[in-house]
Design a protein around this motif. Structure first.
Motif, mmCIF file in Angstrom:
data_model
loop_
_atom_site.group_PDB
_atom_site.id
_atom_site.type_symbol
_atom_site.label_atom_id
_atom_site.label_comp_id
_atom_site.label_asym_id
_atom_site.label_seq_id
_atom_site.Cartn_x
_atom_site.Cartn_y
_atom_site.Cartn_z
ATOM 1 N N MET A 1 1.243 -1.078 0.458
ATOM 2 C CA MET A 1 0.092 -0.277 -0.076
ATOM 3 C C MET A 1 1.221 1.839 0.193
ATOM 4 O O MET A 1 1.072 1.341 0.917
ATOM 5 N N TYR A 2 0.960 1.646 -1.504
ATOM 6 C CA TYR A 2 2.325 2.325 -1.374
ATOM 7 C C TYR A 2 1.846 3.519 -2.746
ATOM 8 O O TYR A 2 1.229 3.204 -3.570
ATOM 9 N N GLY A 3 2.187 4.881 -2.516
ATOM 10 C CA GLY A 3 2.106 5.821 -3.283
ATOM 11 C C GLY A 3 0.285 6.000 -4.591
ATOM 12 O O GLY A 3 -0.750 5.572 -3.096
ATOM 13 N N GLU A 4 0.181 5.144 -5.475
ATOM 14 C CA GLU A 4 -1.164 5.456 -6.351
ATOM 15 C C GLU A 4 -1.961 4.223 -6.208
ATOM 16 O O GLU A 4 -3.482 4.020 -5.768
ATOM 17 N N ARG A 5 -1.225 3.384 -5.723
ATOM 18 C CA ARG A 5 -2.630 2.025 -5.238
ATOM 19 C C ARG A 5 -3.189 1.836 -4.208
ATOM 20 O O ARG A 5 -3.709 1.473 -3.989
ATOM 21 N N VAL A 6 -2.664 3.525 -3.484
ATOM 22 C CA VAL A 6 -3.029 3.269 -1.432
ATOM 23 C C VAL A 6 -4.470 3.771 -2.473
ATOM 24 O O VAL A 6 -5.749 3.489 -2.625
ATOM 25 N N HIS A 7 -4.343 5.363 -3.600
ATOM 26 C CA HIS A 7 -5.525 5.587 -3.764
ATOM 27 C C HIS A 7 -7.059 4.352 -4.451
ATOM 28 O O HIS A 7 -7.898 5.170 -4.643
ATOM 29 N N ALA A 8 -6.041 4.236 -5.609
ATOM 30 C CA ALA A 8 -7.191 3.061 -6.181
ATOM 31 C C ALA A 8 -7.937 1.748 -5.508
ATOM 32 O O ALA A 8 -8.552 1.710 -5.480
ATOM 33 N N ALA A 9 -7.146 1.159 -4.272
ATOM 34 C CA ALA A 9 -8.007 0.811 -3.227
ATOM 35 C C ALA A 9 -8.864 1.268 -2.209
ATOM 36 O O ALA A 9 -9.962 0.362 -2.490
ATOM 37 N N VAL A 10 -9.217 2.853 -2.153
ATOM 38 C CA VAL A 10 -9.552 3.657 -1.887
ATOM 39 C C VAL A 10 -11.036 4.062 -2.854
ATOM 40 O O VAL A 10 -12.068 3.034 -2.327
ATOM 41 N N ILE A 11 -10.771 3.848 -3.553
ATOM 42 C CA ILE A 11 -11.647 4.106 -4.972
ATOM 43 C C ILE A 11 -12.883 3.078 -5.162
ATOM 44 O O ILE A 11 -13.464 3.075 -5.443
ATOM 45 N N GLU A 12 -11.472 2.267 -5.651
ATOM 46 C CA GLU A 12 -12.794 0.425 -5.400
ATOM 47 C C GLU A 12 -13.423 0.030 -4.654
ATOM 48 O O GLU A 12 -14.077 -0.227 -4.559
ATOM 49 N N ALA A 13 -12.873 0.556 -3.221
ATOM 50 C CA ALA A 13 -13.474 0.012 -2.585
ATOM 51 C C ALA A 13 -14.735 0.694 -2.110
ATOM 52 O O ALA A 13 -15.784 0.441 -1.480
ATOM 53 N N GLY A 14 -15.210 2.072 -3.009
ATOM 54 C CA GLY A 14 -16.215 2.608 -3.391
ATOM 55 C C GLY A 14 -15.859 3.588 -1.399
ATOM 56 O O GLY A 14 -17.112 3.851 -0.641
ATOM 57 N N GLU A 15 -14.953 3.728 -0.907
ATOM 58 C CA GLU A 15 -15.049 5.049 0.666
ATOM 59 C C GLU A 15 -15.791 5.959 0.147
ATOM 60 O O GLU A 15 -14.857 7.071 -1.396
ATOM 61 N N SER A 16 -16.431 6.777 1.102
ATOM 62 C CA SER A 16 -16.710 8.303 0.993
ATOM 63 C C SER A 16 -15.350 9.807 1.416
ATOM 64 O O SER A 16 -15.356 9.952 1.077
ATOM 65 N N ARG A 17 -14.552 8.624 1.886
ATOM 66 C CA ARG A 17 -13.508 9.524 3.008
ATOM 67 C C ARG A 17 -12.063 9.443 3.042
ATOM 68 O O ARG A 17 -12.162 8.015 2.690
ATOM 69 N N SER A 18 -11.150 9.953 2.311
ATOM 70 C CA SER A 18 -9.672 8.949 2.479
ATOM 71 C C SER A 18 -8.889 10.099 3.371
ATOM 72 O O SER A 18 -9.669 10.925 3.782
ATOM 73 N N GLY A 19 -7.856 10.586 2.939
ATOM 74 C CA GLY A 19 -7.051 11.461 4.565
ATOM 75 C C GLY A 19 -5.377 11.540 4.446
ATOM 76 O O GLY A 19 -5.037 10.392 3.162
ATOM 77 N N ILE A 20 -5.195 11.708 5.065
ATOM 78 C CA ILE A 20 -4.139 11.046 5.581
ATOM 79 C C ILE A 20 -3.496 11.312 7.250
ATOM 80 O O ILE A 20 -4.664 10.976 8.094
ATOM 81 N N THR A 21 -2.623 10.358 7.410
ATOM 82 C CA THR A 21 -2.045 9.980 8.666
ATOM 83 C C THR A 21 -0.743 10.078 8.758
ATOM 84 O O THR A 21 -0.308 9.729 8.713
ATOM 85 N N ILE A 22 -0.547 11.106 10.564
ATOM 86 C CA ILE A 22 0.761 10.838 10.725
ATOM 87 C C ILE A 22 1.335 9.771 11.717
ATOM 88 O O ILE A 22 0.236 10.347 13.237
ATOM 89 N N HIS A 23 2.376 9.607 12.277
ATOM 90 C CA HIS A 23 2.539 8.245 12.863
ATOM 91 C C HIS A 23 3.251 8.275 13.262
ATOM 92 O O HIS A 23 5.118 8.595 12.543
ATOM 93 N N HIS A 24 3.476 8.180 14.131
ATOM 94 C CA HIS A 24 4.864 7.061 15.015
ATOM 95 C C HIS A 24 5.682 5.788 14.534
ATOM 96 O O HIS A 24 4.594 5.115 13.318
ATOM 97 N N VAL A 25 7.114 5.812 14.388
ATOM 98 C CA VAL A 25 7.718 4.703 13.442
ATOM 99 C C VAL A 25 7.914 3.189 14.607
ATOM 100 O O VAL A 25 8.914 4.070 15.647
#
Ligand code: GRF
Length: 190
Positions: free
Chosen positions: A116-140
C-alpha cells in the motif's frame, strides 16, 4: 536548533515543503536527505536547496552501520520519513524511539501495510467505494504503517475521482499539515 534528516525514495514533494517550511523558522533545519535511489527526484530537490544528500543501498541500510553513522555524524535529532519505501532497521528505531515520524496517504488502519504505497493506496480506496480518505501522521515502530497515530485529516472521495485526482487532493493535505506537525513534535523533545 534541531537537525532533521528526511528519508525519501521518490519524487520528494513533501520533502521540499518540509525543507522550505523549516528554512523560514528557527525551530529546526533539514540537515540531511537520505535516499535509497540516486535517480529519485528528491535528490535534485535537495541540491536546489543546498541540502546534503547521502545515497545507500537496501543492503547497506539493513546490514551495515553506514546510515546510523551518518545520523551521528550530522548530529541528527529527528527523523522524518516522506515517501520512504524501505523499513528502517531496529537499530535506528531503538536509537531514535518516538523521534521518528511517517506520513501515510490514507486514514490508517485502513489501506496501510504491505503493497500500500503511492497510487495503489488511492486506487484501493476508490475500488472499495469509500466516501472519505485522508492522511495519517504517525510514529514509527518497525511494523509497516503501525506506529501510534499523531494526527489525521480527511478529504472527500468525489464521484469520478481517479487515483491521480484523489492523490492530488491528498498531497495538498500533506503539504498543509506535515511540516507543522513535525514542528509540533520537535518542540516536545527535551
Ligand atoms: C506521499 O503521498 C506520502 O504520504 C507517502 O508517499 C508519498 C510521497 O510523495 N508516504 P512525495 O515524494 O513527497 O511527492
Amino acid at each position: 536548533m534541531r537537525n532533521i534528516a528526511i528519508f525519501a525514495s521518490g519524487t520528494g514533494t513533501n520533502a521540499e515543503r518540509i525543507i522550505s517550511y523549516f528554512q523560514a523558522g528557527n525551530t529546526a533545519r533539514v540537515r540531511l536527505i537520505l535516499c535509497n535511489k540516486s535517480t529519485a527526484g528528491v535528490v535534485e530537490r535537495a541540491k536546489k536547496y543546498g541540502i546534503e544528500c547521502q545515497i545507500f543501498s537496501p543492503a547497506e541500510l539493513k546490514e551495515t552501520s553506514l546510515v546510523l553513522d551518518w545520523l551521528e555524524e550530522y548530529e541528527i535529532d529527528y527523523i522524518v520519513l516522506a515517501g520512504f519505501l524501505l523499513l528502517l532497521p531496529s537499530v535506528i528505531i531503538d536509537r531514535y524511539g518516538d523521534r521518528i515520524v511517517n506520513i501515510h496517504p490514507s486514514l490508517l488502519p485502513k489501506f496501510g501495510g504491505k503493497g500500500m504505497y503511492g497510487e495503489r493506496v488511492h486506487a484501493a480506496v476508490i475500488e472499495a467505494g469509500e466516501s472519505r480518505s485522508g492522511i495519517t501522521i504517525h510514529h514509527v515502530n518497525g511494523q509497516l504503517d503501525e506506529g501510534a497515530v499523531i494526527f489525521q485529516a480527511e478529504v472527500p472521495v468525489l464521484p469520478g475521482d481517479t487515483p491521480e485526482t484523489l492523490a492530488a487532493r491528498i498531497h495538498e493535505l500533506e503539504y498543509t499539515h506535515y511540516p507543522r506537525i513535525i514542528e509540533q513534535e520537535i518542540l516536545k523533545i527535551q
